[in-house]
Write a protein that holds these residues in place. Structure first.
Motif, PDB file in Angstrom:
ATOM      1  N   TYR A  64       0.813  -1.220   0.000  1.00  0.00           N
ATOM      2  CA  TYR A  64       0.000   0.000   0.000  1.00  0.00           C
ATOM      3  C   TYR A  64       0.850   1.276   0.000  1.00  0.00           C
ATOM      4  CZ  TYR A  64      -4.260  -2.666   0.124  1.00  0.00           C
ATOM      5  OH  TYR A  64      -5.279  -3.508  -0.225  1.00  0.00           O
ATOM      6  N   THR A  65       2.115   1.166   0.353  1.00  0.00           N
ATOM      7  CA  THR A  65       3.016   2.292   0.085  1.00  0.00           C
ATOM      8  C   THR A  65       3.146   2.493  -1.418  1.00  0.00           C
ATOM      9  OG1 THR A  65       4.258   1.987   2.148  1.00  0.00           O
ATOM     10  CG2 THR A  65       5.368   3.168   0.370  1.00  0.00           C
ATOM     11  N   GLY A  66       3.227   1.396  -2.159  1.00  0.00           N
ATOM     12  CA  GLY A  66       3.244   1.493  -3.621  1.00  0.00           C
ATOM     13  C   GLY A  66       1.958   2.088  -4.167  1.00  0.00           C
ATOM     14  N   VAL A  67       0.831   1.676  -3.601  1.00  0.00           N
ATOM     15  CA  VAL A  67      -0.454   2.235  -4.041  1.00  0.00           C
ATOM     16  C   VAL A  67      -0.500   3.730  -3.729  1.00  0.00           C
ATOM     17  CG1 VAL A  67      -2.956   2.107  -3.772  1.00  0.00           C
ATOM     18  CG2 VAL A  67      -1.598   0.004  -3.723  1.00  0.00           C
ATOM     19  N   THR A  68       0.011   4.109  -2.573  1.00  0.00           N
ATOM     20  CA  THR A  68       0.071   5.520  -2.186  1.00  0.00           C
ATOM     21  C   THR A  68       0.862   6.336  -3.199  1.00  0.00           C
ATOM     22  OG1 THR A  68      -0.149   5.051   0.178  1.00  0.00           O
ATOM     23  CG2 THR A  68       0.970   7.097  -0.435  1.00  0.00           C
TER      24      THR A  68
END
Length: 375
Positions: A64-68
């Motif tokens: 979810y860091t990547g999604v962010t």
């Protein structure tokens, strides 16, 4: 299964992540194609949830860091929908090991949502605050040096992966809440890890104390005589550095240290990039598993592209980043799944076309988010 057999298996399984790289590495970046591939990766991963321990663990945190970062780069609401859904179903919680850096990585996404969402009382940052206060200020056997084993658990962040998990969250929390004390604490513990695991000669991080070579331990070296430096481990560090520098105040007194460390690691990563664009799982012994690996390569690509986009790296390195991105993109299946991701581990091991993890998708999205900004 011994190392030789594993290597042969990996070579036999090699698919378009060898041939396609040679074809595409000189092609320009088509931003529409990059965006489409990122959305496909998101959609596939959201439809195939996976985690190591719980939906709030470090694997989800990295994903979810990547999604962010994908949302920050594109403003596509598909990413924000995924971010809000997971945060809501997680009830804004961290995982429960309050002195383990892995278990607050998920809070990077919560903080981002709170920074871009204008609704009051939607985001609950109290669990994040509770974790950070306990992590930094409560007594613990690791901080006291009372839990020593072969991995070197005598400091809070005793493994290099931790430098991706907690420091960017602390840095962003300090920025978002205007409480610089959290940044100062981050720096204190970061320096402990740096002093214990950073190899100034090789300009890379050992994963943990098992791989800090003292001159007598043969197991801490590769068959070619080189020290063991894990690609994803160093990917965690340099990607974490880019995240930290992205939010750290430009006038912060210790910022020059992070910029210097970033430049040293970036120079090394660029110097050892294989011709086909993808870094091997063992950075200094690429022949050990002579095929590319996407999670480490994705984090390296994100960090290098970020450095170019933010003036810390010369634009002459754009071709190397483009080559890396094309190689990573060639490892994506038609359905959106990102293959050639080494499974959960702590040292170099092989991957395959069909090996995938959510943090590999996160690395893919992070890389794409900065490649989109390249001129």
């Amino acid at each position: 299964m011994n190392k030789t057999i594993l290597t042969l298996v990996a070579v036999v399984l090699l698919f378009n992540c060898s041939t396609a790289q040679k074809i595409t590495k000189e092609q320009p970046i088509d931003k529409a194609v990059v965006k489409a591939s990122m959305i496909k990766a998101l959609e596939w991963q959201e439809a195939h949830p996976i985690f190591a321990i719980a939906p709030t663990d470090w694997t989800a945190g990295a994903y979810y860091t990547g999604v962010t970062r994908a949302h920050k780069a594109t403003n596509d609401m598909m990413y924000m929908a995924a971010l809000k859904n997971q945060a809501y179903w997680n009830n804004w919680q961290t995982y429960n090991r309050l002195h383990h850096a892995d278990d607050v990585a998920i809070s990077y996404s919560y903080l981002y949502i709170d920074m871009v969402d204008n609704r009051k009382n939607f985001v609950d940052l109290e669990p994040t605050k509770k974790f950070l206060d306990a992590h930094l200020y409560e007594d613990d056997v690791w901080k006291a040096g009372n839990r020593k084993n072969e991995m070197g658990q005598t400091i809070l962040w005793w493994w290099c992966d931790a430098l991706f998990m907690a420091p960017p969250v602390l840095n962003l929390y300090a920025k978002h809440t205007n409480q610089p004390k959290y940044l100062d604490e981050m720096h204190k513990f970061y320096m402990q890890t740096y002093n214990q695991l950073y190899d100034e000669e090789e300009q890379l991080f050992a994963r943990d104390m098992r791989f800090v070579w003292t001159g007598s331990d043969k197991d801490s070296k590769e068959p070619n005589g080189k020290k063991v430096f894990w690609s994803r481990g160093n990917g965690w560090v340099i990607a974490g550095l880019a995240l930290i520098l992205d939010d750290m105040p430009t006038d912060y007194e210790h910022r020059p240290f992070y910029e210097k460390l970033y430049k040293e690691m970036a120079s090394k990563i660029l110097a050892i990039q294989p011709e086909d664009g993808l870094w091997r799982t063992s950075l200094l012994s690429p022949e050990s598993y002579n095929h590319g690996e996407v999670s480490g390569s994705g984090f390296h690509t994100f960090a290098l592209a970020w450095g170019i986009n933010n003036g810390l790296l010369d634009k002459k390195h754009i071709p190397a980043v483009k080559k890396a991105w094309h190689a990573i993109a060639a490892c994506q299946h038609d359905d959106g799944r990102v293959g050639w991701v080494q499974n959960i581990g702590a040292f170099p091991e092989p991957a395959s076309a069909n090996s995938w993890q959510n943090f590999g998708t996160g690395a893919f999205l992070m890389a794409g988010s900065e490649v989109l900004k390249l001129n």
